[in-house]
Design an enzyme around this catalytic site. Structure first.
Site, short mmCIF file in Angstrom:
data_model
loop_
_atom_site.label_atom_id
_atom_site.label_comp_id
_atom_site.label_asym_id
_atom_site.label_seq_id
_atom_site.Cartn_x
_atom_site.Cartn_y
_atom_site.Cartn_z
N GLN A 518 7.53 43.41 -19.13
CA GLN A 518 7.17 41.82 -18.70
C GLN A 518 7.19 41.60 -17.44
OE1 GLN A 518 5.78 39.52 -20.88
NE2 GLN A 518 6.35 37.79 -19.14
N GLU A 519 7.92 42.51 -16.42
CA GLU A 519 8.32 41.69 -15.51
C GLU A 519 6.56 43.11 -14.46
OE1 GLU A 519 9.44 40.26 -13.18
OE2 GLU A 519 11.24 39.51 -14.27
N SER A 520 6.30 44.16 -14.50
CA SER A 520 5.59 45.28 -14.02
C SER A 520 5.10 45.89 -14.34
CB SER A 520 6.20 45.66 -12.75
OG SER A 520 7.38 46.93 -13.76
#
Length: 658
Positions: A518-520
């Site tokens: 989700q983040e990167s």
């Protein structure tokens, strides 16, 4: 330009270390040993360039004949003397490497050098408007045209560059000054930019622009700024209902400002101004959206409902969804059903609202509508998503993963890997030249067909370049290849961290995967505008505090670009959030995104009155709401990818009221 040989050698060694293809096997292909030797030769060639050793450079270039990065050796050599503007060498380079990423990059560097030195005749020769999108270079081009080219085109382009709501690049100052001096800036253009800057909140720039206006126009601009500061002046309707079009624009801008202070006053004033100025439909819809949003933020549901009922053809999906969520937060199922019915049909049939329509039937009508509710759940459960998994849990059925590998022939991947741009991207990635590696990849993939994008995605996956793999399959709009969309990236590190830290909390590898995805998108060198770094997007301040507690070495911010360090710190931080919030992944994920203080505040506001699904659906921040839903769903998918079975919610999470 000179450099100490020892220092340069150390730098190259660091680049090789940092640039080693993460996530890929050390024996990725039969030619790996030879490739490593050639990369060392490349770095020796760079050292020869830095030292001005042309004899060694030419010898190494001969030995590297046919290597994908020979264009970059030429680029690095040319960069050493670019300030002297060796036109023959520049022309040869641009001709030899036309229609390549490095060719376009050199053109940008040459134009920057020429523009900064006001070599405008030469600038016109190298400028290519189809490839140049930087405002600074466009301003140089307009300046060059005004001096040595088409004055009409120069004026048109300068006017276009002028009409923005922010300060342009400093390279634009000379051409703007000449354009203004020659009479290109009219009161109309000055006024239009003044209002753009007001809308953007750049008041100092707005005041500067008003100094370029005629006295009469400057007085109107001063009035506009006064209304910006004190929009309640608009309640004196006759003062602003004038024949000049500028008054209409002042009123429209001020009404939006007034809506932020008092939506009721703004709406009352609007009726006077709308009758006098007959605003366009898009202006009316935009203003009413602003007012509706302010009513919503202030929880003035009665005024919001009246606005929607009285405003003909006003239908804003975002506002209606907000109203539905407010009704849900109060568990007013009848009101929620009313608002969902106001949504467009396409929105109503999204699995989100299918799930909630089924919940409404259960809550309002009980067993009498069970079959209808089950039908809605079955529709939602067909989707591989948070709501699909929720619906499947409700029905007690298996999740629908719809895992269909993309039809990518191995030959297509081989052919993709053999493309010169891909070869360059791969070697640049291996050398740690990540900026140019990304440019080569992006240049190569633009305009690709879906079939080509899928082959490129498989190739990136083979390289361990997972964020490019994910983005390629998304661009190809092929969403069912879970191996490419949800790679088990950095699995050794993730497993090790989860086993070590999970002994003290309920942290599992699937949650780490989900957060990193989700983040990167598994970009180990990702950097956010807020300063977060690496795979799990940690702020250096958070990482530093976590490192002390976790006993993980952390000396410099760039340590976060190391996958092992980033995952270790991100995993430990996740475990502290799990411990703080009673091993509830819903709250831990929300806290990872929005901060634990905000989550604690939201819990105080709801007083542990809400079932988990309602609490998640009514998280105040849209970004955090989607974040939590994605992390939970991705955890399920990553368990499936790992050969395990994981429910969307653990027993303690499903049973706890929030």
């Amino acid at each position: 330009m000179s450099i100490d040989a020892k220092g340069f050698a150390l730098l190259l060694a660091l680049l090789l270390f940092l640039g080693r293809p993460v996530g890929a096997s050390a024996a990725a292909s039969p030619g790996t040993e030879n490739a490593i030797g050639q990369r060392q030769q490349l770095q020796s060639a760079r050292l020869a360039i830095a030292q001005g050793d042309s004899k060694t450079l030419e010898q190494l270039k001969t030995e590297l004949s046919g290597h994908p990065l020979l264009p970059y050796l030429d680029y690095w050599a040319l960069s050493q003397k670019l300030s002297s503007l060796p036109y023959n060498e520049i022309d040869q380079f641009l001709h030899k490497y036309r229609e390549t990423a490095i060719g376009d990059w050199v053109r940008i560097k040459v134009l920057q050098e020429l523009g900064s030195r006001q070599r405008f005749r030469a600038f016109l020769k190298y400028y290519d408007g189809e490839k140049i999108h930087r405002a600074s270079l466009q301003c140089y081009y307009a300046d060059a045209l005004s001096r040595h080219g088409d004055q009409t085109e120069a004026n048109r382009l300068t006017g276009k560059l002028w009409l923005v709501g922010h300060s342009q690049a400093e390279e634009c100052d000379p051409v703007f000054a000449r354009w203004i001096r020659d009479g290109g800036l009219t009161d109309d253009l000055a006024w239009r930019r003044h209002m753009l800057t007001l809308a953007a909140g750049n008041l100092d720039l707005a005041q500067y622009i008003s100094s370029k206006m005629s006295n009469e126009q400057a007085q109107l601009a001063a009035l506009a700024r006064s209304v910006h500061h004190s929009p309640e002046q608009l309640l004196e309707h006759q003062r602003f209902l004038k024949g000049k079009p500028e008054y209409r624009q002042i009123a429209l801008h001020g009404l939006r400002r007034l809506a932020a202070e008092s939506a009721s006053n703004a709406l009352a004033a609007w009726h006077h101004y709308d009758a006098g100025y007959l605003f366009e439909d898009f202006e009316r819809q935009s203003f009413l959206r602003d007012v509706a949003l302010q009513f919503a933020r202030r929880n003035n549901l009665a005024a919001l409902q009246q606005l929607i009922q009285e405003s003909e053809n006003f239908s804003d999906e975002r506002t209606i969804e907000w109203l539905a969520r407010q009704a849900l937060r109060e568990q007013n199922w009848a009101q929620m059903e009313f608002w969902i019915d106001q949504l467009p049909e396409k929105a109503r049939n999204h699995e989100r609202w299918l799930y909630w329509r089924a919940r409404i039937l259960e809550e309002r009508h009980g067993p009498s509508r069970n079959e209808e509710a089950a039908g809605l759940y079955r529709q939602a459960a067909q989707q591989r998503s948070y709501y699909g998994f929720l619906a499947a849990d409700t029905l007690g059925q298996n999740y629908s993963f719809v895992d269909r590998p993309a039809p990518i022939p191995p030959l297509a991947v081989e052919e993709m890997a053999a493309r010169p741009a891909m070869l360059r991207a791969r070697e640049l990635q291996a050398l740690g030249e990540l900026y140019h590696a990304r440019r080569e990849w992006d240049y190569a993939t633009r305009g690709m067909s879906p079939t080509e994008l899928l082959a490129a995605g498989r190739l990136a996956s083979n390289w361990g370049w997972h964020h490019k793999s994910i983005r390629s399959v998304l661009a190809a709009d092929y969403l069912d290849d879970l191996e490419l969309r949800f790679p088990l990236a950095f699995s050794d590190i993730v497993t090790d961290v989860s086993q070590r830290i999970g002994k003290e909390s309920t942290l599992d590898p699937y949650l780490i995967y989900a957060v990193a995805r989700q983040e990167s998108h598994f970009s180990h060198d990702a950097k956010s505008g807020a300063g977060a770094l690496g795979l799990m997007q940690l702020l250096p301040s958070t990482a530093r505090a976590t490192a002390r507690r976790a006993g993980v070495p952390f000396r410099r911010n760039w340590d976060l670009l190391s996958p092992s360090t980033n995952i270790a710190l991100g995993g430990f931080y996740l475990s502290t959030l799990l411990n703080r919030f009673d091993n509830n992944r819903i709250l831990a994920a929300a806290a990872y995104n929005a901060g634990p203080t905000r989550v604690a505040q939201w819990l105080r506001e709801t007083r542990q009155q809400l079932p988990y699904d309602i609490w998640i659906e009514t998280i105040p921040y849209r970004e955090t709401r989607h974040y939590v839903q994605n992390v939970l769903a991705y955890s399920v998918i990553y368990a499936y990818r790992s050969g395990a079975s994981l429910p969307l919610l653990r027993e303690n999470e499903a049973a706890t009221r929030l």
